[in-house]
Design a protein around this motif. Structure first.
Motif, PDB file in Angstrom:
ATOM      1  N   LEU A   1     114.940  26.374 -32.029  1.00  0.00           N
ATOM      2  CA  LEU A   1     115.203  27.789 -32.328  1.00  0.00           C
ATOM      3  C   LEU A   1     116.598  27.956 -32.897  1.00  0.00           C
TER       4      LEU A   1
ATOM      5  N   LEU B   1     120.417  20.646 -18.766  1.00  0.00           N
ATOM      6  CA  LEU B   1     119.124  20.997 -18.182  1.00  0.00           C
ATOM      7  C   LEU B   1     119.282  22.018 -17.065  1.00  0.00           C
TER       8      LEU B   1
ATOM      9  N   ARG C   1     115.749  19.370  -6.688  1.00  0.00           N
ATOM     10  CA  ARG C   1     114.553  19.207  -7.497  1.00  0.00           C
ATOM     11  C   ARG C   1     114.147  20.509  -8.185  1.00  0.00           C
TER      12      ARG C   1
ATOM     13  N   VAL D   1     119.535  14.672  -6.885  1.00  0.00           N
ATOM     14  CA  VAL D   1     118.267  14.817  -7.605  1.00  0.00           C
ATOM     15  C   VAL D   1     117.155  15.200  -6.642  1.00  0.00           C
TER      16      VAL D   1
ATOM     17  N   ASP E   1     114.542  25.069 -27.506  1.00  0.00           N
ATOM     18  CA  ASP E   1     115.765  25.842 -27.663  1.00  0.00           C
ATOM     19  C   ASP E   1     116.563  25.347 -28.863  1.00  0.00           C
ATOM     20  N   THR E   2     116.684  24.030 -28.927  1.00  0.00           N
ATOM     21  CA  THR E   2     117.422  23.457 -30.050  1.00  0.00           C
ATOM     22  C   THR E   2     116.749  23.808 -31.370  1.00  0.00           C
TER      23      THR E   2
ATOM     24  N   ASP F   1     111.692  22.399 -23.025  1.00  0.00           N
ATOM     25  CA  ASP F   1     112.329  23.695 -23.255  1.00  0.00           C
ATOM     26  C   ASP F   1     113.626  23.522 -24.012  1.00  0.00           C
ATOM     27  N   VAL F   2     114.357  22.479 -23.624  1.00  0.00           N
ATOM     28  CA  VAL F   2     115.612  22.245 -24.323  1.00  0.00           C
ATOM     29  C   VAL F   2     115.347  21.931 -25.788  1.00  0.00           C
ATOM     30  N   LEU F   3     114.293  21.164 -26.017  1.00  0.00           N
ATOM     31  CA  LEU F   3     113.953  20.852 -27.406  1.00  0.00           C
ATOM     32  C   LEU F   3     113.608  22.119 -28.167  1.00  0.00           C
TER      33      LEU F   3
ATOM     34  N   LYS G   1     115.852  23.004  -8.912  1.00  0.00           N
ATOM     35  CA  LYS G   1     116.797  23.638  -9.827  1.00  0.00           C
ATOM     36  C   LYS G   1     116.593  23.176 -11.258  1.00  0.00           C
ATOM     37  N   PHE G   2     115.987  22.013 -11.375  1.00  0.00           N
ATOM     38  CA  PHE G   2     115.749  21.483 -12.724  1.00  0.00           C
ATOM     39  C   PHE G   2     114.447  22.036 -13.271  1.00  0.00           C
ATOM     40  N   ARG G   3     114.334  23.338 -13.229  1.00  0.00           N
ATOM     41  CA  ARG G   3     113.089  23.929 -13.723  1.00  0.00           C
ATOM     42  C   ARG G   3     112.914  23.657 -15.211  1.00  0.00           C
ATOM     43  N   ALA G   4     114.051  23.721 -15.886  1.00  0.00           N
ATOM     44  CA  ALA G   4     113.984  23.582 -17.345  1.00  0.00           C
ATOM     45  C   ALA G   4     113.582  22.161 -17.687  1.00  0.00           C
ATOM     46  N   GLU G   5     112.447  22.030 -18.232  1.00  0.00           N
ATOM     47  CA  GLU G   5     112.025  20.711 -18.698  1.00  0.00           C
ATOM     48  C   GLU G   5     112.686  20.409 -20.029  1.00  0.00           C
ATOM     49  N   ALA G   6     112.673  19.165 -20.355  1.00  0.00           N
ATOM     50  CA  ALA G   6     113.334  18.787 -21.614  1.00  0.00           C
ATOM     51  C   ALA G   6     112.654  19.427 -22.812  1.00  0.00           C
TER      52      ALA G   6
ATOM     53  N   ARG H   1     108.714  14.442 -13.549  1.00  0.00           N
ATOM     54  CA  ARG H   1     109.592  15.386 -14.229  1.00  0.00           C
ATOM     55  C   ARG H   1     110.722  14.650 -14.945  1.00  0.00           C
TER      56      ARG H   1
ATOM     57  N   GLN I   1     118.668  29.264 -18.615  1.00  0.00           N
ATOM     58  CA  GLN I   1     117.868  29.282 -19.840  1.00  0.00           C
ATOM     59  C   GLN I   1     118.369  30.356 -20.781  1.00  0.00           C
TER      60      GLN I   1
END
Lengths: 156, 146
Positions: free
Chosen positions: A69, B131, A53, A49, A66-67, A62-64, A55-60, B69, B135
């Protein structure tokens, strides 16, 4: 593994005599292995982690999104289909409206012609040649305009 | 429908265990270990076990309350769950071997905690994979929004 042992110590799972000395040995090995694996996994995770650090650009969030969409997409497709369908139906409606207007116009025209002929026939000074010539002229006019004749071959 | 939203800190059992474990470890470190543990584990393993209990709990609390984060908090939680699963598994094995029939209740609940920790660890691993993966903001919808 049924050990019919009448003596008072009743624990069946461990083998009876020298297991008391042998059990802690393998128990310690098992415990050490589990503990080392767990601790190593935990610290490796923390290290990963810390190191990855960026690499985890995608915040949650964004995932939400995405879901969301993904959930919305089928509805979008369905909506596009329905819109296309509505478009074709609107087109058909417009065509059939136009056709009905044309038909109405031709009916009016024919009616006026009928009234004129009636008046012609029942006029006091009506004569057969005059009536014939008027009717012939009317008929020629209708045929040249072609409006009435073309109607019944409308689409559908 | 297998869509699952990633949500943090909605696990009362996990919260309770994570908050309890450092207290338990501290108490044992100060007052001495119970006889079952003292018999089954040699000194270094026992110390490591108690420290693991404390560290796993603290990391878990940090992960659950992480202000920054999202992914970092999830990663800390994953580390905590791995360590907590290992620690509780060790305790469950110790109890099960040493206690026999008398320890059925404690073995059951300790095993449940261990199992839950591994389970939650697997979930976190899956979420973190999602995650990290590249993307894909619904490519066929790109530009279709007003």
């Amino acid at each position: 593994m049924t050990a019919p042992t009448p003596p008072p110590p009743p624990p069946p799972p461990p083998p009876s005599t020298d297991a008391a000395a042998a059990a802690p040995q393998w128990l310690q090995v098992v415990l050490s292995v589990v503990g080392v694996l767990g601790g190593a996994g935990g610290f490796a995770t923390i290290a990963a982690v810390v190191v990855k650090r960026g690499k985890f650009r995608a915040e949650a969030a964004d995932v939400l999104t995405d879901t969301a969409l993904t959930l919305v997409q089928p509805m979008r497709i369905r909506m596009a289909e329905l819109e296309a369908e509505a478009q074709t139906i609107r087109e058909q409606l417009r065509a059939s409206n136009e056709r009905s207007h044309r038909l109405q116009a031709s009916i009016t025209q024919l009616r006026t012609m009928l009234d004129r002929w009636y008046a012609l026939i029942f006029a006091p000074e009506a004569s057969l040649p005059a009536i014939r010539s008027t009717i012939r002229e009317d008929r020629r006019r209708i045929q040249t305009s072609g409006e009435v004749r073309a109607e019944p071959t409308g689409d559908r | 429908m297998r869509k699952r939203l990633i949500w943090r800190n909605r696990r009362p059992f996990q919260n309770a265990v994570v908050f309890t474990s450092p207290m338990c470890g501290t108490v044992m470190l100060i007052l001495g270990a119970p006889p079952t543990v003292a018999v089954a584990m040699p000194e270094p393993i026992r110390i490591g076990w108690q420290l693991g209990l404390i560290i796993a709990g603290l990391i878990g609390i940090a992960g659950l309350l992480w202000p920054g984060r999202y992914a970092t908090g999830l990663g800390l939680e994953l580390a905590s769950m791995l360590m907590l699963g290992a620690v509780t598994s060790m305790y469950a094995i110790t109890l099960g071997v040493g206690g026999g029939l008398a320890a059925v209740t404690s073995v059951s609940f300790t095993t449940a905690v261990a199992f839950g920790s591994w389970w939650r660890g697997g979930e976190l691993l899956h979420d973190l994979h999602r995650l990290v993966e590249p993307q894909r903001p619904a490519p066929d919808l790109a530009g279709e929004f007003p």
